[in-house]
Design a protein around this motif. Sequence first.
Motif, mmCIF file in Angstrom:
data_model
loop_
_atom_site.group_PDB
_atom_site.id
_atom_site.type_symbol
_atom_site.label_atom_id
_atom_site.label_comp_id
_atom_site.label_asym_id
_atom_site.label_seq_id
_atom_site.Cartn_x
_atom_site.Cartn_y
_atom_site.Cartn_z
ATOM 1 N N ILE A 76 0.842 -1.199 0.000
ATOM 2 C CA ILE A 76 0.000 0.000 0.000
ATOM 3 C C ILE A 76 0.877 1.248 0.000
ATOM 4 N N ASP A 77 1.885 1.264 0.871
ATOM 5 C CA ASP A 77 2.801 2.413 0.928
ATOM 6 C C ASP A 77 3.567 2.579 -0.374
ATOM 7 N N LEU A 78 4.052 1.494 -0.903
ATOM 8 C CA LEU A 78 4.853 1.529 -2.118
ATOM 9 C C LEU A 78 4.065 2.064 -3.301
ATOM 10 N N LEU A 79 2.838 1.584 -3.443
ATOM 11 C CA LEU A 79 2.010 1.981 -4.584
ATOM 12 C C LEU A 79 1.291 3.307 -4.366
ATOM 13 N N GLY A 80 1.185 3.725 -3.111
ATOM 14 C CA GLY A 80 0.476 4.968 -2.829
ATOM 15 C C GLY A 80 -1.011 4.867 -3.121
ATOM 16 N N ARG A 155 15.215 12.256 -10.387
ATOM 17 C CA ARG A 155 14.942 13.627 -9.926
ATOM 18 C C ARG A 155 13.494 14.042 -10.154
ATOM 19 N N MET A 156 12.770 13.329 -11.001
ATOM 20 C CA MET A 156 11.344 13.630 -11.205
ATOM 21 C C MET A 156 10.478 13.067 -10.093
ATOM 22 N N MET A 157 10.986 12.073 -9.385
ATOM 23 C CA MET A 157 10.200 11.438 -8.328
ATOM 24 C C MET A 157 10.105 12.333 -7.104
ATOM 25 N N ASP A 158 8.969 12.255 -6.424
ATOM 26 C CA ASP A 158 8.829 12.922 -5.142
ATOM 27 C C ASP A 158 9.790 12.291 -4.150
ATOM 28 N N GLU A 159 10.108 13.024 -3.101
ATOM 29 C CA GLU A 159 11.066 12.542 -2.107
ATOM 30 C C GLU A 159 10.649 11.202 -1.496
ATOM 31 N N GLY A 160 9.359 11.036 -1.249
ATOM 32 C CA GLY A 160 8.882 9.777 -0.677
ATOM 33 C C GLY A 160 9.170 8.595 -1.590
ATOM 34 N N ARG A 163 12.835 7.655 -1.512
ATOM 35 C CA ARG A 163 13.192 6.840 -0.330
ATOM 36 C C ARG A 163 12.775 5.392 -0.529
ATOM 37 N N LEU A 164 11.610 5.184 -1.163
ATOM 38 C CA LEU A 164 11.125 3.820 -1.367
ATOM 39 C C LEU A 164 12.004 3.020 -2.330
ATOM 40 N N VAL A 165 12.513 3.677 -3.352
ATOM 41 C CA VAL A 165 13.341 2.947 -4.308
ATOM 42 C C VAL A 165 14.802 2.949 -3.894
#
Length: 171
Positions: A76-80, A155-160, A163-165
Amino acid sequence: MNPPRPKAQGAAIRADQRLFLTDEQLRSGVELLFFAYRDFTGDPDRILAERGYGRAHHRAIHFIRHRPGLTVAGLIDLLGVTKQSLNRVLRQLIADGLVEQAVGEADRRQRILHLTQSGRELEASLSETQRERLRRAYLEAGPEAVAGFREVLHRMMDEGARRLVGGASRS
């Protein structure tokens, strides 16, 4: 006729140009992302559609396969996504014999997810088309382009999401 520029100066100008992209260049980049994503997901979409699945199923199968011991809460956290939307997808994958849930050893409230043999076979067929597309593009573009592309995506990814990847997105 202009005198030739030294190579170092030409490289500096190209680097400066990358810092000042026009709106038209950015719009073009957005379109490239749309078309690349459409084609990147097209082959798996056709395989999934034959089974009555969609991209949510694909994402779940992908991450369950590549993150051994992943819990429902972790997915759930990973997929948002919400628990409710993931539950619908997982219920279908479990009923179809592609995913198994096990009770956590340390915390019995946890539900640990694993792909069955059928699930691993489906994941392999879905990801092979995508790996081949990436492999071909990476080979044609060359190592510097690959490194730049990966850096831009990171760099396009949000900070969260970063951290996940973790380091996986930068390798």
